[in-house]
Design a protein around this motif. Structure first.
Motif, PDB file in Angstrom:
ATOM      1  N   LEU A  54       0.791  -1.216  -0.069  1.00 10.46           N
ATOM      2  CA  LEU A  54       0.000  -0.064  -0.136  1.00 10.46           C
ATOM      3  C   LEU A  54       0.974   1.262  -0.125  1.00 10.46           C
ATOM      4  O   LEU A  54       1.725   1.326   0.931  1.00 10.46           O
ATOM      5  CB  LEU A  54      -1.169   0.151   1.081  1.00 10.46           C
ATOM      6  CG  LEU A  54      -1.953   0.907   1.401  1.00 10.46           C
ATOM      7  CD1 LEU A  54      -3.074   0.971   0.121  1.00 10.46           C
ATOM      8  CD2 LEU A  54      -2.571   1.022   2.518  1.00 10.46           C
ATOM      9  N   ARG A  55       0.844   1.992  -0.888  1.00 10.19           N
ATOM     10  CA  ARG A  55       1.612   3.098  -1.258  1.00 10.19           C
ATOM     11  C   ARG A  55       0.902   4.477  -0.250  1.00 10.19           C
ATOM     12  O   ARG A  55      -0.198   5.003  -0.727  1.00 10.19           O
ATOM     13  CB  ARG A  55       1.692   3.627  -2.725  1.00 10.19           C
ATOM     14  CG  ARG A  55       2.783   4.577  -2.872  1.00 10.19           C
ATOM     15  CD  ARG A  55       2.901   4.950  -4.395  1.00 10.19           C
ATOM     16  NE  ARG A  55       3.755   6.159  -4.487  1.00 10.19           N
ATOM     17  CZ  ARG A  55       4.903   6.292  -4.749  1.00 10.19           C
ATOM     18  NH1 ARG A  55       5.544   5.040  -5.311  1.00 10.19           N
ATOM     19  NH2 ARG A  55       5.439   7.198  -5.003  1.00 10.19           N
ATOM     20  N   ILE A  56       1.516   4.882   0.650  1.00  6.40           N
ATOM     21  CA  ILE A  56       1.148   5.907   1.352  1.00  6.40           C
ATOM     22  C   ILE A  56       2.005   7.160   1.343  1.00  6.40           C
ATOM     23  O   ILE A  56       1.584   8.079   2.162  1.00  6.40           O
ATOM     24  CB  ILE A  56       0.598   5.623   2.816  1.00  6.40           C
ATOM     25  CG1 ILE A  56       2.042   5.054   3.589  1.00  6.40           C
ATOM     26  CG2 ILE A  56      -0.374   4.407   2.806  1.00  6.40           C
ATOM     27  CD1 ILE A  56       1.568   5.034   5.015  1.00  6.40           C
ATOM     28  N   GLY A  57       2.981   7.330   0.611  1.00 11.16           N
ATOM     29  CA  GLY A  57       3.911   8.435   0.559  1.00 11.16           C
ATOM     30  C   GLY A  57       5.007   8.420   1.839  1.00 11.16           C
ATOM     31  O   GLY A  57       5.368   9.406   2.129  1.00 11.16           O
ATOM     32  N   ALA A  58       4.958   7.226   2.473  1.00 13.45           N
ATOM     33  CA  ALA A  58       6.065   7.465   3.628  1.00 13.45           C
ATOM     34  C   ALA A  58       7.513   7.197   3.448  1.00 13.45           C
ATOM     35  O   ALA A  58       8.232   7.331   4.200  1.00 13.45           O
ATOM     36  CB  ALA A  58       5.527   6.532   4.870  1.00 13.45           C
ATOM     37  N   LEU A  59       7.589   6.556   2.280  1.00 17.00           N
ATOM     38  CA  LEU A  59       9.219   6.048   1.788  1.00 17.00           C
ATOM     39  C   LEU A  59       9.405   6.533   0.603  1.00 17.00           C
ATOM     40  O   LEU A  59       8.584   6.582  -0.716  1.00 17.00           O
ATOM     41  CB  LEU A  59       8.939   4.336   2.046  1.00 17.00           C
ATOM     42  CG  LEU A  59      10.328   4.055   1.591  1.00 17.00           C
ATOM     43  CD1 LEU A  59      11.341   4.271   2.471  1.00 17.00           C
ATOM     44  CD2 LEU A  59      10.337   2.441   1.483  1.00 17.00           C
ATOM     45  N   ASP A  60      10.380   7.098   0.532  1.00 15.46           N
ATOM     46  CA  ASP A  60      11.225   7.633  -0.876  1.00 15.46           C
ATOM     47  C   ASP A  60      11.616   6.491  -1.561  1.00 15.46           C
ATOM     48  O   ASP A  60      12.757   5.992  -0.894  1.00 15.46           O
ATOM     49  CB  ASP A  60      12.386   8.718  -0.610  1.00 15.46           C
ATOM     50  CG  ASP A  60      12.859   9.126  -1.940  1.00 15.46           C
ATOM     51  OD1 ASP A  60      12.552   8.621  -3.090  1.00 15.46           O
ATOM     52  OD2 ASP A  60      13.514  10.285  -1.880  1.00 15.46           O
ATOM     53  N   PRO A  61      11.208   5.812  -2.555  1.00 21.87           N
ATOM     54  CA  PRO A  61      11.754   4.615  -3.175  1.00 21.87           C
ATOM     55  C   PRO A  61      13.064   4.637  -3.540  1.00 21.87           C
ATOM     56  O   PRO A  61      13.999   3.774  -3.510  1.00 21.87           O
ATOM     57  CB  PRO A  61      10.522   4.018  -4.013  1.00 21.87           C
ATOM     58  CG  PRO A  61       9.927   5.286  -4.339  1.00 21.87           C
ATOM     59  CD  PRO A  61       9.969   6.090  -3.180  1.00 21.87           C
ATOM     60  N   ALA A  62      13.414   6.015  -4.272  1.00 22.47           N
ATOM     61  CA  ALA A  62      14.811   6.149  -4.892  1.00 22.47           C
ATOM     62  C   ALA A  62      15.500   6.163  -3.888  1.00 22.47           C
ATOM     63  O   ALA A  62      16.785   5.422  -4.084  1.00 22.47           O
ATOM     64  CB  ALA A  62      14.556   7.370  -5.723  1.00 22.47           C
TER      65      ALA A  62
ATOM     66  N   GLU B 206      15.300   5.169  -0.571  1.00 31.32           N
ATOM     67  CA  GLU B 206      14.960   3.994   0.254  1.00 31.32           C
ATOM     68  C   GLU B 206      15.179   4.848   1.798  1.00 31.32           C
ATOM     69  O   GLU B 206      15.770   4.299   2.745  1.00 31.32           O
ATOM     70  CB  GLU B 206      15.839   2.862   0.301  1.00 31.32           C
ATOM     71  CG  GLU B 206      15.519   2.229  -0.840  1.00 31.32           C
ATOM     72  CD  GLU B 206      16.492   0.738  -0.949  1.00 31.32           C
ATOM     73  OE1 GLU B 206      17.207   0.829  -0.136  1.00 31.32           O
ATOM     74  OE2 GLU B 206      16.210   0.100  -1.858  1.00 31.32           O
ATOM     75  N   THR B 207      14.478   5.894   1.954  1.00 27.61           N
ATOM     76  CA  THR B 207      14.776   6.800   3.085  1.00 27.61           C
ATOM     77  C   THR B 207      13.001   7.247   3.484  1.00 27.61           C
ATOM     78  O   THR B 207      12.236   7.409   2.624  1.00 27.61           O
ATOM     79  CB  THR B 207      15.597   8.073   3.103  1.00 27.61           C
ATOM     80  OG1 THR B 207      15.060   8.785   2.058  1.00 27.61           O
ATOM     81  CG2 THR B 207      16.933   7.727   3.025  1.00 27.61           C
ATOM     82  N   LEU B 208      12.875   7.576   4.592  1.00 25.94           N
ATOM     83  CA  LEU B 208      11.490   8.219   5.029  1.00 25.94           C
ATOM     84  C   LEU B 208      11.379   9.562   4.669  1.00 25.94           C
ATOM     85  O   LEU B 208      12.358  10.245   4.615  1.00 25.94           O
ATOM     86  CB  LEU B 208      11.507   8.028   6.518  1.00 25.94           C
ATOM     87  CG  LEU B 208      11.449   6.792   7.029  1.00 25.94           C
ATOM     88  CD1 LEU B 208      11.453   6.976   8.780  1.00 25.94           C
ATOM     89  CD2 LEU B 208      10.159   5.792   6.662  1.00 25.94           C
ATOM     90  N   THR B 209      10.106   9.607   4.082  1.00 28.47           N
ATOM     91  CA  THR B 209       9.778  10.952   3.648  1.00 28.47           C
ATOM     92  C   THR B 209       9.292  11.944   5.000  1.00 28.47           C
ATOM     93  O   THR B 209       9.363  11.341   6.102  1.00 28.47           O
ATOM     94  CB  THR B 209       8.510  11.060   2.786  1.00 28.47           C
ATOM     95  OG1 THR B 209       7.458  10.609   3.464  1.00 28.47           O
ATOM     96  CG2 THR B 209       8.961  10.373   1.398  1.00 28.47           C
ATOM     97  N   PRO B 210       9.321  13.353   4.927  1.00 26.52           N
ATOM     98  CA  PRO B 210       8.619  13.812   6.243  1.00 26.52           C
ATOM     99  C   PRO B 210       7.422  13.239   6.627  1.00 26.52           C
ATOM    100  O   PRO B 210       7.312  13.075   8.034  1.00 26.52           O
ATOM    101  CB  PRO B 210       8.648  15.239   5.720  1.00 26.52           C
ATOM    102  CG  PRO B 210       9.352  15.403   4.477  1.00 26.52           C
ATOM    103  CD  PRO B 210       9.315  14.245   3.683  1.00 26.52           C
TER     104      PRO B 210
END
Length: 95
Positions: A1-9, A11-15
């Motif tokens: 489920l994509r919720i925008g919590a991870l930057d896939p490029a 591989e770090t957490l987004t704000p």
């Protein structure tokens, strides 16, 4: 489920992901609450997410299934949404 919590490029957490990582709940529920704060509708979303964390508040006995379904539709007040039905049922109960 994509919720925008991870930057896939990277591989770090987004704000958002950093914020969600501090909350003692699943990321989907956490994002619901964060977004409710952003949009100014926290009270009903807290109620809905609390209800979702438990067993359903609607029972549907086999002998009265049609009546139970009609009651649930009445609580939904024309919205095609179980969430609205749950919120309206809770508000009716707590009034």
């Amino acid at each position: 489920l994509r919720i925008g919590a991870l930057d896939p490029a990277a591989e770090t957490l987004t704000p958002l992901g950093k914020c969600l990582s501090t909350l003692p709940m699943g990321p989907q529920i956490g994002k619901s609450l964060v977004m409710a704060c952003v949009f100014g509708c926290l009270d009903p979303v807290v109620t809905i997410t609390s209800i979702l964390s438990q067993r359903t508040i609607f029972i549907s006995p086999m002998e009265n299934k049609q009546r139970a379904d009609a009651s649930k539709r009445e609580f939904a007040e024309g919205y095609p949404s179980d969430h609205m039905a749950m919120l309206n049922a809770f508000e009716d109960w707590s009034a």
